[in-house]
Design an enzyme around this catalytic site. Structure first.
Site, PDB file in Angstrom:
ATOM      1  N   TYR A  69      97.007  83.649 -25.559  1.00 37.63           N
ATOM      2  CA  TYR A  69      95.553  83.644 -25.780  1.00 37.63           C
ATOM      3  C   TYR A  69      95.247  83.137 -27.187  1.00 37.63           C
ATOM      4  O   TYR A  69      94.716  82.080 -27.369  1.00 37.63           O
ATOM      5  CB  TYR A  69      94.978  85.026 -25.531  1.00 37.63           C
ATOM      6  CG  TYR A  69      93.460  85.058 -25.592  1.00 37.63           C
ATOM      7  CD1 TYR A  69      92.713  84.619 -24.505  1.00 37.63           C
ATOM      8  CD2 TYR A  69      92.788  85.513 -26.716  1.00 37.63           C
ATOM      9  CE1 TYR A  69      91.318  84.617 -24.548  1.00 37.63           C
ATOM     10  CE2 TYR A  69      91.397  85.525 -26.765  1.00 37.63           C
ATOM     11  CZ  TYR A  69      90.671  85.073 -25.685  1.00 37.63           C
ATOM     12  OH  TYR A  69      89.301  85.076 -25.730  1.00 37.63           O
ATOM     13  N   HIS A  83      83.112  84.208 -14.599  1.00 38.39           N
ATOM     14  CA  HIS A  83      84.165  84.014 -15.593  1.00 38.39           C
ATOM     15  C   HIS A  83      85.401  84.855 -15.293  1.00 38.39           C
ATOM     16  O   HIS A  83      86.497  84.508 -15.717  1.00 38.39           O
ATOM     17  CB  HIS A  83      83.624  84.354 -16.980  1.00 38.39           C
ATOM     18  CG  HIS A  83      84.496  83.891 -18.101  1.00 38.39           C
ATOM     19  ND1 HIS A  83      84.758  82.553 -18.329  1.00 38.39           N
ATOM     20  CD2 HIS A  83      85.174  84.573 -19.065  1.00 38.39           C
ATOM     21  CE1 HIS A  83      85.555  82.440 -19.381  1.00 38.39           C
ATOM     22  NE2 HIS A  83      85.815  83.643 -19.847  1.00 38.39           N
ATOM     23  N   ASP A  99      80.169  80.486 -13.340  1.00 39.55           N
ATOM     24  CA  ASP A  99      80.616  80.969 -14.648  1.00 39.55           C
ATOM     25  C   ASP A  99      79.543  80.639 -15.683  1.00 39.55           C
ATOM     26  O   ASP A  99      79.352  79.480 -16.045  1.00 39.55           O
ATOM     27  CB  ASP A  99      81.943  80.305 -15.032  1.00 39.55           C
ATOM     28  CG  ASP A  99      82.565  80.926 -16.276  1.00 39.55           C
ATOM     29  OD1 ASP A  99      81.847  81.613 -17.032  1.00 39.55           O
ATOM     30  OD2 ASP A  99      83.781  80.726 -16.493  1.00 39.55           O
ATOM     31  N   SER A 126      90.183  81.234 -20.427  1.00 41.99           N
ATOM     32  CA  SER A 126      89.079  81.188 -21.379  1.00 41.99           C
ATOM     33  C   SER A 126      89.546  80.519 -22.672  1.00 41.99           C
ATOM     34  O   SER A 126      89.917  79.344 -22.653  1.00 41.99           O
ATOM     35  CB  SER A 126      88.538  82.599 -21.609  1.00 41.99           C
ATOM     36  OG  SER A 126      87.271  82.566 -22.211  1.00 41.99           O
TER      37      SER A 126
END
Length: 530
Positions: free
Chosen positions: A297, A500, A461, A378
């Site tokens: 991430y 999302h 989203d 994301s």
């Protein structure tokens, strides 16, 4: 947050949109507001409480102190861990009525120098968790009658203070992150350490439940190989009663003793040691033939800690894979300095950390580049998109979920303007220069063949608009699709009536996970093992 009379609660919202309310809007979200909802009344009668009309991009959150005497308002301008802190003393018999007037708050902290998170209060004496002059956080008190005097209670340590609550009338229960795993300790209100709670292995305290007026606590501890154990602790005068297991969990058909989870530290390009976790069967051979699922991430001060995932068991148990989680800079694993080392002009550090992890796995004989699948969602989708562009030869497959792919325009849609604290902005000349260098959409280059790529997004989203993925897959197919050397697929998976990720139905989660594994298994020629 509920008022203590249970008659209503405070919440935050944006004004009604001019665009269709079907979840497909892309307009920039502005003018965040706090409202009070009284139970039994329609939402149209909710009472406006607070906003700042001069700062339409700011966000506001309301809470009620644990004694029910104050409303507190926290103000955030973006995703950085800094905030303003206001309060309002609730009058006896207060009954808010519909009005356009802003709540007359007192501004205790009226700048964005640091973060101040309310813990508890005793009358006018408020306890805060703060990173003021403490990038790994500390605990202070501020008396509302002497607002300029900040007294340190629990000083900053080498560990990151991640969570704290008041329990047992006069104690503070504190969770720290130490080299990415949790430790749990008990302190007095004056900062004296009273007890360290034993934890069974490398893992994470995923939930803590306790109250200032209660003499017991519960906490849930999980790891890569255990879905979780709920521990129970009752306080007495000696503060040393042993823990008891309130409830343990297990997965039918899964024998955790056959697997192992290990932590390693990998030197990145600039020499910084990057923590990673490798989870696999105990009998794994370092024969450079293992399929690897590498996850990361690296942003927004978010810490990736050991957690249990049934879908990951499928990868290891039935597809013979190795799971690797990299704790990249930009996260919160080592405090604000670690976070800032992966933001704005330092964002390339995040990608270098990910590349270094893949190189380590190859060097140590776990796998080869052709057998490494990289994944992130994301901001992690951005990570995957950038890494594939920069080092296509280092990876065999890429699954990028709901990624931020157009870095020159992300801030112009929905809540994207809030992310400029991590990314910077292309509206700024300096920001444009460093963002353009890694923006996935703008760095697809023909020449070297790319690994197999699957982008995933959803048509509703409204956090990271699906146009990010639409544009990137179009660019990938345009630049690479016609090249004879590009033999691996470049595809997109678009979910319908989904967003999302948060709140996604289990059936959709299973379908998306299954498609991701099937895509990778096809590229790696993996066989299902019962």
């Amino acid at each position: 947050s509920w008022t203590h009379d249970d008659k209503g609660f405070f919440y935050s919202r944006y004004p009604s949109s001019k665009e269709p309310s079907d979840g497909t809007k892309t307009e920039k979200l502005l003018n965040h507001q706090v409202y009070y909802h009284r139970i039994g009344t329609p939402q149209e009668q909710d009472v406006f409480i607070y906003n700042d009309p001069n700062e339409p991009s700011w966000n506001f959150g309301a809470d009620v102190t644990d004694d029910g005497e104050y409303i507190i308002i926290e103000v955030y301008k973006d995703c950085d861990p800094v905030n303003k802190f206001f309060y309002f003393k609730i009058p006896q018999g207060w009954n808010p009525q519909p009005t356009d007037n802003i709540l007359p708050v007192t501004k205790l902290i009226d700048n964005f120098d640091a973060q101040y998170s309310y813990i508890t209060n005793f009358g006018t004496k408020f306890y805060f968790k703060t990173n003021k002059d403490a990038p790994r956080y500390k605990v202070i008190t501020i008396d509302l009658t002497q607002p300029d005097i900040h007294r340190e209670v629990i000083p900053e340590t080498k560990d990151v203070l991640s969570y704290i609550i008041a329990v047992a009338h006069d104690k503070l229960l504190v969770a720290y992150i130490r080299n990415v795993v949790d430790v749990l300790e008990l302190f007095s209100l004056t900062g004296t350490k009273l007890y360290s709670f034993p934890l069974p292995t490398l893992g994470t305290i995923t939930s803590i439940k306790g109250r200032k007026k209660s003499s017991e606590i519960f906490y849930l501890f999980a790891s890569f190989l255990s879905p979780g154990t709920i521990f129970h602790y009752t306080f007495d005068s000696s503060v040393s009663q042993p823990l008891t297991v309130f409830r343990d969990s297990s997965i039918k058909g899964f024998d955790a003793s056959l697997y192992k989870a290990e932590q390693f530290f990998v030197p990145s390009k600039d020499g910084t040691n990057i923590p990673i976790f490798i989870v696999s069967k105990k009998n794994i051979e370092k024969n450079s033939k293992n399929p690897v699922w590498l996850y990361g991430y690296g942003g927004f001060n978010a810490s990736l800690q050991p957690y249990f995932s049934v879908s990951r068991l499928v990868w290891m148990q039935h597809l013979g894979g190795v799971f690797v989680m990299a704790n990249l800079r930009g996260g919160g694993e080592y405090g604000e300095e670690w976070h800032q080392a992966g933001t704005k002009h330092n964002k390339q550090n995040v990608f270098d950390d990910f590349h270094a992890t893949a190189e380590f796995l190859v060097r140590e004989g776990y796998t080869t580049p052709e057998m490494i699948a990289i994944n992130g969602d994301s901001n992690g989708g951005l990570l995957v998109g950038a890494c594939v562009n920069q080092r296509p030869e280092l990876y065999g497959c890429a699954v990028a979920g709901v990624g931020v792919m157009d870095m020159l325009k992300f801030h112009k849609f929905t809540i994207g303007h809030f992310w400029t604290s991590d990314y910077g902005s292309s509206d700024d000349e300096e920001g444009f220069k460093y963002i353009y260098k890694y923006s996935p959409l703008h760095n697809v280059r023909p020449g070297k063949p790319y690994p197999a790529v699957m982008l995933t997004t959803a048509d509703h989203d409204d956090r990271v608009s699906p146009f990010h993925s639409y544009k990137l897959i179009s660019e990938l197919q345009y630049q690479l699709g016609g090249q004879p050397s590009q033999t691996k697929p470049l595809i997109i998976r678009i979910d319908k009536k989904a967003g999302h990720g948060a709140g996604k139905p289990t059936t959709k989660i299973i379908a998306e996970t299954a498609d991701g594994y099937a895509f990778v298994a096809k590229q790696f020629d993996l066989k299902w093992c019962d």
